[in-house]
Design a protein around this motif. Structure first.
Motif, PDB file in Angstrom:
ATOM      1  N   GLY A 143      29.756   8.062  34.225  1.00  0.00           N
ATOM      2  CA  GLY A 143      30.018   7.260  33.042  1.00  0.00           C
ATOM      3  C   GLY A 143      31.411   7.447  32.468  1.00  0.00           C
ATOM      4  O   GLY A 143      31.650   7.103  31.312  1.00  0.00           O
ATOM      5  N   ILE A 144      32.331   7.992  33.258  1.00  0.00           N
ATOM      6  CA  ILE A 144      33.705   8.205  32.816  1.00  0.00           C
ATOM      7  C   ILE A 144      34.563   7.033  33.272  1.00  0.00           C
ATOM      8  O   ILE A 144      34.502   6.636  34.439  1.00  0.00           O
ATOM      9  CB  ILE A 144      34.279   9.527  33.388  1.00  0.00           C
ATOM     10  CG1 ILE A 144      33.392  10.712  32.996  1.00  0.00           C
ATOM     11  CG2 ILE A 144      35.710   9.735  32.913  1.00  0.00           C
ATOM     12  CD1 ILE A 144      33.289  10.943  31.509  1.00  0.00           C
ATOM     13  N   ASP A 145      35.345   6.489  32.361  1.00  0.00           N
ATOM     14  CA  ASP A 145      36.222   5.381  32.726  1.00  0.00           C
ATOM     15  C   ASP A 145      37.159   5.816  33.847  1.00  0.00           C
ATOM     16  O   ASP A 145      37.746   6.904  33.800  1.00  0.00           O
ATOM     17  CB  ASP A 145      37.034   4.927  31.508  1.00  0.00           C
ATOM     18  CG  ASP A 145      37.773   3.624  31.773  1.00  0.00           C
ATOM     19  OD1 ASP A 145      38.837   3.689  32.422  1.00  0.00           O
ATOM     20  OD2 ASP A 145      37.291   2.572  31.339  1.00  0.00           O
ATOM     21  N   LYS A 146      37.289   4.953  34.857  1.00  0.00           N
ATOM     22  CA  LYS A 146      38.071   5.351  36.030  1.00  0.00           C
ATOM     23  C   LYS A 146      39.547   5.575  35.712  1.00  0.00           C
ATOM     24  O   LYS A 146      40.248   6.225  36.490  1.00  0.00           O
ATOM     25  CB  LYS A 146      37.914   4.326  37.136  1.00  0.00           C
ATOM     26  CG  LYS A 146      38.479   2.955  36.859  1.00  0.00           C
ATOM     27  CD  LYS A 146      38.242   2.030  38.059  1.00  0.00           C
ATOM     28  CE  LYS A 146      38.813   0.655  37.866  1.00  0.00           C
ATOM     29  NZ  LYS A 146      38.547  -0.228  39.034  1.00  0.00           N
ATOM     30  N   SER A 147      40.018   5.071  34.576  1.00  0.00           N
ATOM     31  CA  SER A 147      41.412   5.302  34.198  1.00  0.00           C
ATOM     32  C   SER A 147      41.671   6.762  33.846  1.00  0.00           C
ATOM     33  O   SER A 147      42.821   7.207  33.819  1.00  0.00           O
ATOM     34  CB  SER A 147      41.791   4.405  33.016  1.00  0.00           C
ATOM     35  OG  SER A 147      41.041   4.744  31.860  1.00  0.00           O
ATOM     36  N   LYS A 148      40.588   7.526  33.580  1.00  0.00           N
ATOM     37  CA  LYS A 148      40.738   8.933  33.225  1.00  0.00           C
ATOM     38  C   LYS A 148      40.581   9.866  34.421  1.00  0.00           C
ATOM     39  O   LYS A 148      40.835  11.071  34.306  1.00  0.00           O
ATOM     40  CB  LYS A 148      39.725   9.300  32.140  1.00  0.00           C
ATOM     41  CG  LYS A 148      39.922   8.551  30.830  1.00  0.00           C
ATOM     42  CD  LYS A 148      38.929   9.002  29.773  1.00  0.00           C
ATOM     43  CE  LYS A 148      39.161   8.266  28.454  1.00  0.00           C
ATOM     44  NZ  LYS A 148      38.229   8.700  27.395  1.00  0.00           N
TER      45      LYS A 148
ATOM     46  N   ALA B 253      45.272   6.446  30.529  1.00  0.00           N
ATOM     47  CA  ALA B 253      44.392   6.650  29.391  1.00  0.00           C
ATOM     48  C   ALA B 253      44.481   8.089  28.901  1.00  0.00           C
ATOM     49  O   ALA B 253      44.712   9.022  29.670  1.00  0.00           O
ATOM     50  CB  ALA B 253      42.955   6.323  29.794  1.00  0.00           C
TER      51      ALA B 253
ATOM     52  N   SER C  22      43.246  11.438  28.173  1.00  0.00           N
ATOM     53  CA  SER C  22      42.130  12.194  28.747  1.00  0.00           C
ATOM     54  C   SER C  22      42.003  13.581  28.146  1.00  0.00           C
ATOM     55  O   SER C  22      41.294  14.427  28.694  1.00  0.00           O
ATOM     56  CB  SER C  22      42.317  12.304  30.265  1.00  0.00           C
ATOM     57  OG  SER C  22      42.485  11.038  30.858  1.00  0.00           O
TER      58      SER C  22
ATOM     59  N   ASP D 209      34.478   2.574  43.058  1.00  0.00           N
ATOM     60  CA  ASP D 209      34.085   1.180  43.286  1.00  0.00           C
ATOM     61  C   ASP D 209      34.939   0.532  44.359  1.00  0.00           C
ATOM     62  O   ASP D 209      34.488  -0.369  45.067  1.00  0.00           O
ATOM     63  CB  ASP D 209      34.213   0.382  41.986  1.00  0.00           C
ATOM     64  CG  ASP D 209      33.293   0.913  40.895  1.00  0.00           C
ATOM     65  OD1 ASP D 209      32.156   1.310  41.227  1.00  0.00           O
ATOM     66  OD2 ASP D 209      33.704   0.929  39.722  1.00  0.00           O
TER      67      ASP D 209
ATOM     68  N   ASP E 178      41.132   2.624  44.273  1.00  0.00           N
ATOM     69  CA  ASP E 178      41.073   3.375  43.011  1.00  0.00           C
ATOM     70  C   ASP E 178      41.637   4.784  43.147  1.00  0.00           C
ATOM     71  O   ASP E 178      42.043   5.398  42.156  1.00  0.00           O
ATOM     72  CB  ASP E 178      39.624   3.461  42.507  1.00  0.00           C
ATOM     73  CG  ASP E 178      39.083   2.114  42.043  1.00  0.00           C
ATOM     74  OD1 ASP E 178      39.890   1.201  41.826  1.00  0.00           O
ATOM     75  OD2 ASP E 178      37.846   1.991  41.906  1.00  0.00           O
TER      76      ASP E 178
END
Length: 261
Positions: A26-31, A2, A4, A52, A56
């Motif tokens: 609240g940051i998408d884990k892809s970043k 993603a 970033s 999670d 990851d």
């Protein structure tokens, strides 16, 4: 991966504010991999990530300056182990605490289930250097106090204490003195300032001792004649360096015994 860029730009803006921990919320884990790699390149400060799933962390699993946390969750408890851990030690001076075996976290942190989380289930956490919160002998504790690379968090906090407070102390010396002469007197003044930082960390418990009972650190200040002429003419001194041995700690205890009949 993603994009970033905006996230990294925001972090750069505040990175030198003096904070030690960065906890993305609240940051998408892809970043997160890009954020972890950015923190790694700075080599100061720690990124604390609540994950999670243990898997990851795979894209940044070797990073020294990122620690991952995974606690239990339910309808009323999110995974907030990282902030709960920081809150538990925030009032303690750097050098005086070890993250492993920290207990008494805020009620917002839910430990692994006391009955269903067995010892063998801790193995993937330990192998992946993922910190968790589980019951040991009936007491909830944080384990193992490491970053993803396997380095101990308290040792990295000591490193950052030295870097940040040394820079601050040197700035204070230059501000308080009308002029610092480029001679042994001026150089020793700078050296003593850095040594005072190490002495403080030693008093806190963050630096080990030599066999003679003295703190195990060395601050070296090279004389003017060892400096480049260009640096001297530009009033730059690059002759300070240091090394130290962090204080060791005990995280596990094994006991043996026998009965004489």
């Amino acid at each position: 991966m993603a994009n970033s860029d905006n996230l990294i730009a925001a972090v750069k803006k505040f990175y030198n504010s003096g904070d030690e921990y960065l906890i993305p919320v609240g940051i998408d884990k892809s970043k997160i991999p890009a954020l972890s790699n950015y923190i790694e390149a700075q080599n100061t400060g720690l990124l604390l990530v609540d994950v999670d799933d243990i898997a990851d962390t795979a894209p940044y699993a070797s990073n020294v300056n990122t620690a991952a946390f995974k606690a239990n969750t339910d309808a009323n408890h999110a995974n907030v182990l990282s902030s709960g851990t920081v809150g538990a030690v925030s009032a303690l001076p750097v050098g005086s605490f070890d993250i492993a075996n920290t207990s008494g976290l805020d009620d917002s942190v839910l430990p692994q289930d006391q009955l269903s989380f067995q010892q063998d289930q801790l193995v993937p956490y330990s192998e992946g250097n993922i910190n968790t919160y589980y019951f040991a002998q009936g007491m909830p504790i944080v384990r193992d106090g490491k970053t993803l690379s396997g380095d101990y968090i308290d040792m990295l906090l000591g490193r950052d204490f030295i870097i940040k407070h040394s820079n601050k102390k040197l700035t204070e010396i230059m501000v308080k003195n009308p002029k610092i002469f480029y001679d042994n007197t001026g150089i020793n003044l700078l050296k003593s300032g850095v040594e005072s930082v190490f002495d403080q960390l030693y008093r806190n418990g963050g630096i080990g001792e030599k066999d003679n009972g003295k703190p195990d650190y060395t601050v070296t200040a090279l004389p003017r004649e060892d400096m480049k002429d260009t640096d001297v003419s530009q009033r730059i001194y690059r002759g300070l360096s240091w090394q130290y041995h962090p204080a060791d700690a005990i995280d596990d205890v094994y006991i043996s015994g026998e009965i004489d009949l």
